[in-house]
Design a protein around this motif. Structure first.
Motif, short mmCIF file in Angstrom:
data_model
loop_
_atom_site.label_atom_id
_atom_site.label_comp_id
_atom_site.label_asym_id
_atom_site.label_seq_id
_atom_site.Cartn_x
_atom_site.Cartn_y
_atom_site.Cartn_z
N TYR A 86 0.68 -1.23 0.03
CA TYR A 86 -0.24 0.02 0.04
C TYR A 86 1.16 1.24 -0.02
O TYR A 86 1.84 1.29 0.78
N LEU A 87 0.55 2.04 -0.92
CA LEU A 87 1.04 3.39 -0.99
C LEU A 87 0.35 4.55 -1.06
O LEU A 87 -0.47 4.75 -1.85
N SER A 88 0.33 5.57 0.15
CA SER A 88 -0.74 6.38 0.21
C SER A 88 -0.10 7.70 -0.54
O SER A 88 1.03 7.93 -0.76
N ALA A 89 -1.16 8.61 -0.78
CA ALA A 89 -0.80 9.74 -1.66
C ALA A 89 -1.14 10.95 -0.69
O ALA A 89 -2.20 10.78 -0.11
N GLU A 90 -0.71 11.99 -1.03
CA GLU A 90 -0.86 13.26 -0.22
C GLU A 90 -2.16 13.64 -0.93
O GLU A 90 -2.68 14.08 -2.08
N ASN A 91 -3.13 14.09 0.04
CA ASN A 91 -4.37 14.91 -0.51
C ASN A 91 -5.11 13.88 -1.49
O ASN A 91 -5.57 14.05 -2.38
N ALA A 92 -5.15 12.71 -1.13
CA ALA A 92 -5.77 11.71 -1.86
C ALA A 92 -7.27 11.86 -2.31
O ALA A 92 -8.00 12.10 -1.49
N LYS A 93 -7.50 11.57 -3.54
CA LYS A 93 -8.90 11.67 -4.22
C LYS A 93 -9.48 10.38 -4.38
O LYS A 93 -10.90 10.14 -4.28
N ARG A 94 -8.75 9.42 -4.34
CA ARG A 94 -9.24 7.75 -4.78
C ARG A 94 -8.21 6.95 -4.39
O ARG A 94 -7.26 7.00 -4.12
N PHE A 95 -8.72 5.60 -4.37
CA PHE A 95 -7.97 4.55 -4.28
C PHE A 95 -7.49 3.68 -5.52
O PHE A 95 -8.79 3.54 -6.34
N VAL A 96 -6.73 3.22 -6.12
CA VAL A 96 -6.68 2.35 -7.21
C VAL A 96 -5.85 1.02 -6.85
O VAL A 96 -4.71 1.01 -6.32
N ILE A 97 -6.81 -0.11 -6.93
CA ILE A 97 -5.95 -1.53 -6.77
C ILE A 97 -5.59 -1.74 -8.19
O ILE A 97 -6.25 -2.01 -8.98
N LEU A 98 -4.24 -2.18 -7.92
CA LEU A 98 -3.37 -2.59 -9.20
C LEU A 98 -3.19 -3.91 -9.27
O LEU A 98 -2.72 -4.66 -8.37
N SER A 99 -3.72 -4.63 -10.56
CA SER A 99 -3.75 -5.89 -10.57
C SER A 99 -2.87 -6.52 -11.80
O SER A 99 -3.45 -6.36 -12.89
N HIS A 100 -1.62 -7.04 -11.32
CA HIS A 100 -0.69 -7.27 -12.58
C HIS A 100 -0.87 -8.50 -13.19
O HIS A 100 -2.03 -9.35 -13.02
N GLY A 101 -0.30 -8.59 -14.62
CA GLY A 101 -0.38 -9.93 -15.35
C GLY A 101 0.02 -11.19 -14.86
O GLY A 101 0.67 -11.36 -14.00
N TYR A 102 -0.15 -11.97 -15.95
CA TYR A 102 0.45 -13.34 -15.92
C TYR A 102 1.72 -13.51 -15.67
O TYR A 102 2.64 -12.98 -16.26
#
Length: 328
Positions: free
Chosen positions: A93-109
């Motif tokens: 998990y990497l937080s961002a300053e003044n975050a507007k949203r969460f993005v869950i990153l799903s890598h490939g094969y």
């Protein structure tokens, strides 16, 4: 007469033995994920020109390595969940300053959390997105023996979405962003319950089904144009050894049930997962949708080939649906 029968029986036995051997080797090559001991065999069988040519390192090595190094340099929090079948799965998990949203990153094969996703991860973090890097089952620090092409990974995506939702005190919008097999897993997960904060999906070069991908690989990589017996063998091995069926790794029903907006992206020159997969997923999708085909881009290379188009499209998608109501 007896000699003829014996010869015929020997030929039939030899044929089926050979077919089973090919099926087992193909299963081992594609589905098994033993981290040690299989590396040499996998390289011998699987590192073909299609893989080398489509990888971002081919043509975008500088951008790829710089963004990967940026990710490695960040101070990230280790995260863990349990899969529905009891595996311990790892993420960052990497937080961002003044975050507007969460993005869950799903890598490939057979990918990694800081592989081809890194290029967009850096951009997203700089544009006020909290990031959760999934490590797919049997990749990185996540447990597992088999890659299931989304059949089980879709439940892992769902679990990670719940994990983020439970910690999302400000109720920021959540987006599921996947590449290649990770994109297909995200699409498959969308057919089931997801937290209401999940506002949309981004599917970059995902395939439509495991069966179709196996057919494309056999046809275009190995010049095996008729493989129903091999597919049946693969399905049996997947079922009895790895615990899933090939039909479970298919986006069709999920795309019919999904109600969340989807941004489909695919490289025009992708010869690893052909662009027709995204066309098919786009046509099946009943929710609000957008399809972007990036001219000249290969597999996983759309963000590198035309970063301005890619970034503008993704940010426009966020801005359009950040405030939407998404219930499933």
């Amino acid at each position: 007469m007896k000699k003829k029968i014996c010869k015929l029986s020997a030929v039939v036995l030899l044929f089926f033995s050979g077919t089973m051997e090919i099926g087992w080797r193909f299963f081992n090559m594609v589905v098994c994920c033993k981290r040690e001991g299989r590396k040499k065999e996998r390289k011998k069988w699987f590192e073909l020109s299609h893989i080398r040519d489509n990888h971002p390192r081919n043509g975008y090595a500088k951008e790829y390595e710089e963004s990967r190094a940026w990710c490695e340099a960040q101070k990230m929090q280790d995260c863990y969940i349990r899969s529905v079948d009891g595996l311990k799965l790892h993420g960052f998990y990497l937080s961002a300053e003044n975050a507007k949203r969460f993005v869950i990153l799903s890598h490939g094969y057979r990918g990694s959390r800081f592989g081809s996703l890194s290029f967009m991860a850096k951009y997203l973090h700089e544009h006020q997105c909290n990031l959760l890097f999934m490590e797919q089952r049997c990749c990185g620090e996540s447990e597992g023996k088999y890659i299931t092409f989304g059949a089980k990974e879709k439940w892992d995506v769902q679990r990670w979405a719940i994990y983020v939702s439970e910690r999302n005190k400000e109720k920021l919008p959540i987006y599921l962003y996947g590449q290649s097999m990770g994109a297909s897993a995200v699409l498959m997960a969308s057919g089931y319950w997801l937290p209401s904060e999940v506002k949309g999906l981004i599917a970059d070069c995902g395939f439509q089904s495991m069966e179709r991908q196996m057919q494309d690989m056999a046809d275009n990589w190995f010049h095996l144009h008729y493989i129903p017996l091999l597919l049946k063998e693969m399905d049996c091995l997947c079922h009895f050894v790895a615990g899933f069926r090939m039909k479970d790794a298919d986006t069709t029903e999920a795309m019919k049930r999904n109600t969340r907006p989807v941004l489909f992206v695919h490289g025009e020159k992708d010869t690893y997962v052909y662009p027709n997969n995204s066309f098919q997923n786009y046509m099946l999708c009943k929710a609000p949708k957008e399809l972007v085909i990036v001219p000249g881009a290969r597999h996983l290379c759309s963000a590198y080939a035309d970063p301005e188009l890619y970034q503008r499209t993704v940010m426009g998608f966020f801005e359009k649906y950040d405030g939407s109501n998404s219930e499933k």
